[in-house]
Write an enzyme that holds these catalytic residues in place. Structure first.
Site, PDB file in Angstrom:
ATOM      1  NE  ARG A   1      -5.160  -7.093 -14.494  1.00 33.21           N
ATOM      2  CZ  ARG A   1      -6.081  -6.436 -15.180  1.00 33.21           C
ATOM      3  NH1 ARG A   1      -7.336  -6.437 -14.779  1.00 33.21           N
ATOM      4  NH2 ARG A   1      -5.770  -5.771 -16.269  1.00 33.21           N
ATOM      5  CG  ASP A   2     -10.162  -9.416  -5.821  1.00 31.80           C
ATOM      6  OD1 ASP A   2      -9.820 -10.575  -5.493  1.00 31.80           O
ATOM      7  OD2 ASP A   2     -10.890  -8.696  -5.114  1.00 31.80           O
ATOM      8  CB  ILE A   3      -5.236 -11.975  -5.013  1.00 30.56           C
ATOM      9  CG1 ILE A   3      -5.972 -11.944  -3.678  1.00 30.56           C
ATOM     10  CG2 ILE A   3      -4.142 -10.931  -5.083  1.00 30.56           C
ATOM     11  CD1 ILE A   3      -5.113 -12.373  -2.498  1.00 30.56           C
TER      12      ILE A   3
ATOM     13  CG  ASN B   1     -18.470  -6.313  -0.738  1.00 27.38           C
ATOM     14  OD1 ASN B   1     -19.565  -6.241  -1.273  1.00 27.38           O
ATOM     15  ND2 ASN B   1     -17.500  -7.060  -1.219  1.00 27.38           N
TER      16      ASN B   1
ATOM     17  CB  VAL C   1      -9.170  -5.704   3.014  1.00 25.95           C
ATOM     18  CG1 VAL C   1      -8.107  -4.649   3.299  1.00 25.95           C
ATOM     19  CG2 VAL C   1      -8.521  -7.031   2.629  1.00 25.95           C
TER      20      VAL C   1
ATOM     21  CG  HIS D   1     -11.929  -2.426  -1.066  1.00 25.70           C
ATOM     22  ND1 HIS D   1     -12.010  -2.607   0.302  1.00 25.70           N
ATOM     23  CD2 HIS D   1     -12.338  -3.601  -1.612  1.00 25.70           C
ATOM     24  CE1 HIS D   1     -12.431  -3.831   0.566  1.00 25.70           C
ATOM     25  NE2 HIS D   1     -12.649  -4.457  -0.590  1.00 25.70           N
TER      26      HIS D   1
ATOM     27  CG  HIS E   1     -15.008  -5.443  -5.056  1.00 23.47           C
ATOM     28  ND1 HIS E   1     -14.181  -6.543  -4.950  1.00 23.47           N
ATOM     29  CD2 HIS E   1     -15.276  -5.049  -3.781  1.00 23.47           C
ATOM     30  CE1 HIS E   1     -13.963  -6.797  -3.677  1.00 23.47           C
ATOM     31  NE2 HIS E   1     -14.620  -5.908  -2.945  1.00 23.47           N
TER      32      HIS E   1
END
Length: 118
Positions: free
Chosen positions: A34-36, A92, A101, A105, A107
């Site tokens: 999960r994205d923070i 991205n 980052v 990755h 999303h």
């Protein structure tokens, strides 16, 4: 070296279990957590376990890893039950696109109307 874990990479540290994350799926080649700072009710990051700084270098250096990330993005969407209503997969690439980052990755975003840009 591309493909090798980087000591200063946040996502490499998460993949190694050195930094905690809320993991939702993992395979031998990927990790989903999960994205923070979620931008939608479902916002999960899917990373390859190999380190490449962005999607373009991942695709050039390890095309199979891109397939694994995209396959897992679909599995995450199904597990999170957003596959029926629609979801978005976003890479991205570069700071101008919002990448913060520098470990490739995806999303996975869903759970709300995504017809406008995120």
């Amino acid at each position: 070296m591309a493909g090798e874990p980087q000591a200063d990479c946040l996502f490499c540290k998460i993949a190694a279990g050195e930094i905690p994350a809320t993991i939702v799926r993992e395979t031998p080649t990927t990790l989903a957590f999960r994205d923070i700072n979620p931008q939608a009710p479902t916002h999960v990051l899917v990373i390859p376990r190999v380190h490449y700084p962005d999607a373009a270098t991942l695709a050039a250096g390890d095309p199979g890893a891109v397939v694994d990330v995209l396959r897992e993005a679909g599995e995450v969407a199904a597990q999170e039950k957003v596959d029926g209503t629609g979801y978005r997969v976003v890479f991205n690439t570069g700071p101008g696109a919002g990448q913060t980052v520098f470990h490739a990755h995806a999303h996975v975003l869903g759970g709300r109307d995504l017809q406008r840009l995120v």
